[in-house]
Design an enzyme around this catalytic site. Structure first.
Site, PDB file in Angstrom:
ATOM      1  N   HIS A 163      12.001 -39.062 -34.939  1.00 29.81           N
ATOM      2  CA  HIS A 163      10.979 -39.671 -35.793  1.00 29.81           C
ATOM      3  C   HIS A 163       9.883 -38.654 -36.114  1.00 29.81           C
ATOM      4  O   HIS A 163       9.674 -37.702 -35.362  1.00 29.81           O
ATOM      5  CB  HIS A 163      10.298 -40.834 -35.048  1.00 29.81           C
ATOM      6  CG  HIS A 163      11.146 -42.048 -34.895  1.00 29.81           C
ATOM      7  ND1 HIS A 163      11.338 -42.659 -33.685  1.00 29.81           N
ATOM      8  CD2 HIS A 163      11.836 -42.774 -35.810  1.00 29.81           C
ATOM      9  CE1 HIS A 163      12.108 -43.724 -33.857  1.00 29.81           C
ATOM     10  NE2 HIS A 163      12.431 -43.814 -35.131  1.00 29.81           N
ATOM     11  N   CYS A 248       5.460 -44.928 -29.087  1.00 28.37           N
ATOM     12  CA  CYS A 248       6.432 -45.958 -29.482  1.00 28.37           C
ATOM     13  C   CYS A 248       6.406 -47.192 -28.605  1.00 28.37           C
ATOM     14  O   CYS A 248       7.032 -48.192 -28.933  1.00 28.37           O
ATOM     15  CB  CYS A 248       7.831 -45.370 -29.535  1.00 28.37           C
ATOM     16  SG  CYS A 248       8.341 -44.666 -27.999  1.00 28.37           S
TER      17      CYS A 248
HETATM   18  N1  LIG Z   1       8.918 -44.539 -32.183  1.00 29.05           N
HETATM   19  C1  LIG Z   1       9.698 -43.972 -31.293  1.00 29.05           C
HETATM   20  O1  LIG Z   1       9.497 -42.827 -30.900  1.00 29.05           O
HETATM   21  N2  LIG Z   1      10.729 -44.679 -30.855  1.00 29.05           N
HETATM   22  C2  LIG Z   1      11.654 -44.222 -29.898  1.00 29.05           C
HETATM   23  C3  LIG Z   1      12.920 -44.958 -30.024  1.00 29.05           C
HETATM   24  C4  LIG Z   1      13.936 -44.506 -29.047  1.00 29.05           C
HETATM   25  C5  LIG Z   1      15.229 -45.294 -29.097  1.00 29.05           C
HETATM   26  N3  LIG Z   1      16.083 -44.890 -28.034  1.00 29.05           N
HETATM   27  C6  LIG Z   1      15.935 -45.125 -30.431  1.00 29.05           C
HETATM   28  O2  LIG Z   1      16.721 -44.208 -30.546  1.00 29.05           O
HETATM   29  O3  LIG Z   1      15.718 -45.910 -31.339  1.00 29.05           O
END
Ligand SMILES: NC(=O)NCCC[C@H](N)C(=O)O
Length: 256
Positions: A163, A248
């Site tokens: 991201h 997140c």
């Molecule tokens: N906003 C973020 O940094 N989100 C992390 C999401 C990690 C999750 N394992 C994913 O791959 O969607």
């Protein structure tokens, strides 16, 4: 009087099945992750936020990463349409909570995709990462929605990173902390301050001079302090194994 609402979502038993894209999979200690989440919630509360929980979505291993499900801008909540299809059932619980919080609710519609982790708001500029999760249609839809709140969207192409906010975030004074090799930094249109720790480019301004960051970025915590801010450090090692970062695990909704 609190600073506003901090949305969080507790991790479920299936956390260890969360997605990994750019790193090797390693075992997640779910009990430890729960303790880290508790400490994360406590840090937000200590910093003056009312911590409000989105109902758990235990069938969705990545639901704890609640930031990806909604972009909040003033009184508007834009529900996302995550780029990973298995994360889309996470939206319903978030929708219920933001409605209860009294926000106006709109959504990114198919076929667009957008993850909240790709959206970095700095003043009236909204940088949006274009990569594996967010596409041009998602950026365009977000741009149209946020134009109603006087915001301008700037697309930023990503390289090998999940991201945008995995690669760049902003201090309270707007200084951008980044690992510039992970994205097209020129697209930001302003200079960045490069850090030398991956987790160092993930910071969350918590109000006044408080800056939340991960224990895995000690040199950046020292830099943040040198720059005149107060680091608030949390250990999120179990979430980092799933490409998560401090940003997140929550969505901050400042008091209007
Ligand atoms: N906003 C973020 O940094 N989100 C992390 C999401 C990690 C999750 N394992 C994913 O791959 O969607």
């Amino acid at each position: 009087m609190t600073r506003g609402i901090a949305l969080v979502r507790r991790p479920g038993d299936r956390l260890t099945d969360g997605l990994v894209t750019h790193i090797a999979r390693s075992d997640v200690d779910v009990a430890r992750a729960r303790r880290q989440h508790e400490a994360y919630r406590a840090a937000l509360a200590e910093a003056g936020w009312e911590v409000r929980e989105v109902a758990p979505a235990d069938d969705c291993p990545d639901a704890v990463f609640v930031e990806d499900t909604v972009v909040v801008c003033d009184d508007l909540a834009v529900l996302t349409r995550p780029g990973a299809p298995q994360r889309r059932p996470e939206i319903a619980g978030t929708e219920k909570t933001v409605r209860e919080a009294g926000l106006e609710v709109v959504r990114v519609e198919a076929p667009g995709t957008l993850d909240g982790g790709d959206v970095l708001q700095v003043g009236t500029t909204v940088y949006v990462g274009l990569g594996g999760r967010t596409d041009e249609e998602g950026v365009a839809q977000l741009g149209a929605r946020l134009a109603t709140r006087g915001r301008t969207v700037v697309p930023v192409p990503l390289r090998a990173v999940l991201h945008l906010k995995s690669a760049v975030t902003a201090l309270p004074d707007g200084t951008l902390l980044a690992l510039p090799e992970l994205f097209d930094a020129a697209a930001l249109g302003q200079p960045v301050r490069a850090v030398d720790e991956e987790a160092g480019c993930h910071v969350v301004p918590l109000g006044d001079d408080l800056v939340l960051l991960a224990a895995s970025a000690p040199r950046t915590a020292a830099l943040v302090a040198e720059l005149g801010f107060t680091p608030v450090v949390v250990d999120i090692s179990e979430y980092e194994k799933l490409e998560g970062c401090v940003t997140c695990l929550s969505v901050l909704i400042p008091r209007g």
